[in-house]
Design an enzyme around this catalytic site. Sequence first.
Site, short mmCIF file in Angstrom:
data_model
loop_
_atom_site.label_atom_id
_atom_site.label_comp_id
_atom_site.label_asym_id
_atom_site.label_seq_id
_atom_site.Cartn_x
_atom_site.Cartn_y
_atom_site.Cartn_z
N LYS A 700 1.28 0.32 -16.79
CA LYS A 700 2.18 -0.69 -16.23
C LYS A 700 1.73 -2.07 -16.67
O LYS A 700 0.60 -2.47 -16.43
CB LYS A 700 2.16 -0.61 -14.71
CG LYS A 700 3.00 -1.67 -14.06
CD LYS A 700 3.31 -1.31 -12.66
CE LYS A 700 2.30 -1.88 -11.71
NZ LYS A 700 2.65 -1.60 -10.33
N ASP A 800 7.80 -7.09 -3.47
CA ASP A 800 9.13 -6.80 -3.99
C ASP A 800 9.46 -5.34 -3.68
O ASP A 800 9.50 -4.51 -4.57
CB ASP A 800 9.13 -7.07 -5.50
CG ASP A 800 10.50 -6.84 -6.12
OD1 ASP A 800 11.50 -6.86 -5.38
OD2 ASP A 800 10.56 -6.61 -7.34
#
Length: 945
Positions: A700, A800
């Site tokens: 990631k 988020d």
Amino acid sequence: MGRYECTPTSFLGIMFFFCFCPMVLSLLSQNQTETMTNLSKYFSFPVPWNDPNPCAWKGVTCDNTNSSVVGISLSGFSLSSPDFLPVVCKIETLEHLDVSNNLLSSIPDGFTTECGKIKGLKLLNFSSNKLEGALPTFNGFDGLETLDMSFNQLRGRIGSELDGLVSLKSLNLSFNNFTGSLPTKLGKSMVLEWLVLSNNHFDGKIPDELLTYENLTGIDLKANELSQSIPSNIGKLSKLETLILSSNKLIGEIPASLLDLTNLSRFAANQNHFTGPVPPGITKYLTSLDLSFNQLSGTIPEDLLSPSNLQVVDLSNNQLSGSLPTKVSPSLFRLRFGSNQLSGNIPSDGFATVQNLTYLELDDNELNGSIPAGLGSCRNLTLLNLAQNHLSGELPPQLGDLGNLHVLQLQLNKLNGTIPTKIGQLKKLITLNLSSNSLSGSIPSEITSLSSLTLLYLQSNKLNGSVPTHISSLTVLIELQLGQNQLSGVIPKMPLKLQVSLNLSSNLFSGPIPRGFGSLAGLEILDLSNNKFSGQLPDDLTAMSALTHLYLSNNQLSGELPKFSQNVQVDFRGTNLRNTTAEHNQLPYTASKKGISVTLAILIAIVAAIFLVGLVTVLFVSISRHYYRVNDEHLQPAEDHHHPQVVQSNVLTPNGIHRSSIDFSKAMEAVALTSNVTLKTRFSTYYKAVMPSGSIYFVKKLNWSDKILPVGSHDKFGKELEMLAKLNNSNVMTPLAYVLSTDTAYILYEFISNGSLFDVLHGSMGSSLDWASRYSIAVGIAQGLSFLHGCSSSPILLLDLSSKSIMLKSLKEPLVGDIEHYKVIDPSRSTGNFSAVAGSVGYIPPEYAYTMTVTMAGNVYSFGVILLELLIGKPAVTEGTELVKWVLRNSANHDYILDFNVSRTSQAVRNQMLAIVKIALLCVNASPETRPKMKSVLRMLLNAR
Ligand SMILES: *[C@@H]1O[C@H](CO)[C@@H](O)[C@H](O)[C@H]1NC(C)=O
Ligand SMILES: *[C@@H]1O[C@H](CO)[C@@H](O)[C@H](O)[C@H]1NC(C)=O
Ligand SMILES: *[C@@H]1O[C@H](CO)[C@@H](O)[C@H](O)[C@H]1NC(C)=O
Ligand SMILES: *[C@@H]1O[C@H](CO)[C@@H](O)[C@H](O)[C@H]1NC(C)=O
Ligand SMILES: *[C@@H]1O[C@H](CO)[C@@H](O)[C@H](O)[C@H]1NC(C)=O
């Protein structure tokens, strides 16, 4: 595709048909009624099309006598099969067709041939689908005026596919993957008025042919790869009202012929490579001008700000010099001149009459003189940033009249005198930064009435006296920087919400360190170094459960160092403290792993930050100039295709299989190829990496921009990840290893082949998620979140949280991902508004717009939205509105809003779903106080079984 199977519809329809409905049906021709009925068989709606009169169906519009169908809107109906499209073309009277917000991946040929024959068809909206491949060729469609194919995955070059659209007035192809030069064949008859081609990969120059579309009123070419200069005869487009060229590679000067465009109201050419001056007179007719992030030089034209319609001007991040214009239009709303080389005074009454002024940013220039008192009459000011100039003199007390001010940044100037007591009137102030000036006198006690204050920076001044007694009434303060002053006296009780840092270093505090710090349960850094504290440490220091760094050095402390938890690093150099417990994390501390000492790096970063704020800020600004490209919609910097330069890498997991499989060079090879991208969330891109052993991992990449990353935290990052790697919960995605490169970070995770909840729920597999799976996913996420919120050291919040940040290990096992964002991304440093950074549209709780902090209650809200997605089967933004608002609007009968494919399976399922709708609605309550805690949400979910 599931069809609507409840039979009463057709039965009732027949009843009406034969008994008393000829009256109704006679209005719509039998052909159209039949076609509409045929069409309805393709769909299963939450609100079924079952009225005998199709004109009453949701999304269907008829002419005003109800004798023919003129509009069909199927927006947000989760349609994935395009088979229905040719049927629509049988409605010869159709004028508008909107199939936006669906999952269509192709347009059948039958549609383009059949619908092309409908002379009256004026509007086609295919926006926000999954259309792939080349743009279809449109033959016929003689009457088509508006074509919207934005937000799809169309690719390739555009030739004459659209040239036959002789009535085309509005074309939107934005947010696709088109390449090649800009299309110039956009309807033979040249009647085009609006052209939106933004966010593609168009390259080359802006073609002259485009300028022959003389009816153009709006052009948006933002975020492409266009090069060369703006055609100098752009002034030919005399009707132009909007021209957006932002985020390209355009060069040359801003052409003076733009001045010929008397109707041009908005011009944006930010983030290009423009050079030369700002043309005089450019704002004469404009309301909005954005030329930020270019290389413009010279002085600012004297009349730039005076035109009476002008509202927004952004010239920040250029090389402009000279003085500020003195005449300012009363309509000006936002002015940004930051990061230039402007000098001279801030005009003393230039801004005094500007009643609308809301954002004023003149930071990072060479302005001198004092802050004009007249600024105090700009009563709408919300943000005032004059930091990093050469401003001197006293702070005008009139600043206290700015009752709407949220952010006041005056740091890194030469301000002197005392802090005016009237500052206590700024009840909405969230950030106050007066650091690195020469302010003297004591900190006024009035400062403690700033009830919204979250960040208070007063370090590096000449403040004396004691810390205000009632400082603990700053109940939402999370960071307090008072270092490098001459403060002394009794240290009062500190605000209990302190979290980021409490810094009292380099002052004149003496006597024993008081008890009371122990109650600061969320505080991570406490710096008491370089004072005259003496005696023994209070025993409650060890009670600070979130503490990671304790700085005690250079004090006259003595006695035994109490035993801190192993996460705490204590620096007690230059004291007489005795360390009796051997395994203490004392400084200097050498990391047992290879590579440089992480702690030393942190220390250097912190010391540098304190003593060399100026230097660091300059560095920070130049870094951010390099990486940060302002773009309201897109915070992600461009993808780089080269191999990143690795600074440090580390395996975190104790698991032997992973330890032997993970190969960092393979991981870095994987991220160099965009074809390995499997998933993108707001702040991360996931790449698939195959290791030499054959095992697959997720790598990631954090797409951070330096504006929102705290200075120095590249170093802190490794430590944070080590902590997160220790979390052990079956519903939390924990990091296995990481790589830090010069400009970003990569984290390795186990590969999750199912992808995110969003992809599964709203993609082709959505129908395979039965109620048992959805319920199990809901419970799993709730379990993961209540674990994270209840973390013993300090709660871990999600910055988020959305269905895109939830990964599915299996169709029943969710993993909460992106848990490190909260630790490494600092949204309060964003230049945009906070809520634009902390969260995705549809999941952001309403209060973030003004609280500017991520909270547990905020996470509960986002979880509520995910619950609604699971129950309703629609994405968080649906039919152009947020799902929460959509639900509240349709909440009269909850039965109707449930995902019918799921709720129809049994009465028991339906009852359980209805019970969970109620829980979801508690979570998305507008008031954060009334939302339940994650633990009780979990309990309620389990009870609803
Ligand atoms: C009804 O539909 C048929 C076949 O679709 C067509 O031949 C006929 O002309 C239509 N009638 C009217 C009145 O539109
Ligand atoms: C409706 O569907 C039936 C069966 O497919 C077909 O025979 C008929 O022509 C269709 N009617 C119209 C108006 O398209
Ligand atoms: C047309 O149909 C709609 C929906 O049933 C109805 O509300 C409206 O009154 C009708 N208009 C006429 C002129 O019949
Ligand atoms: C097409 O649909 C999208 C999403 O519903 C909407 O935002 C957009 O304005 C529509 N376009 C036109 C040209 O109406
Ligand atoms: C400018 O706008 C006005 C008002 O909309 C319009 O009347 C005028 O024709 C426009 N001028 C040009 C050159 O298009």
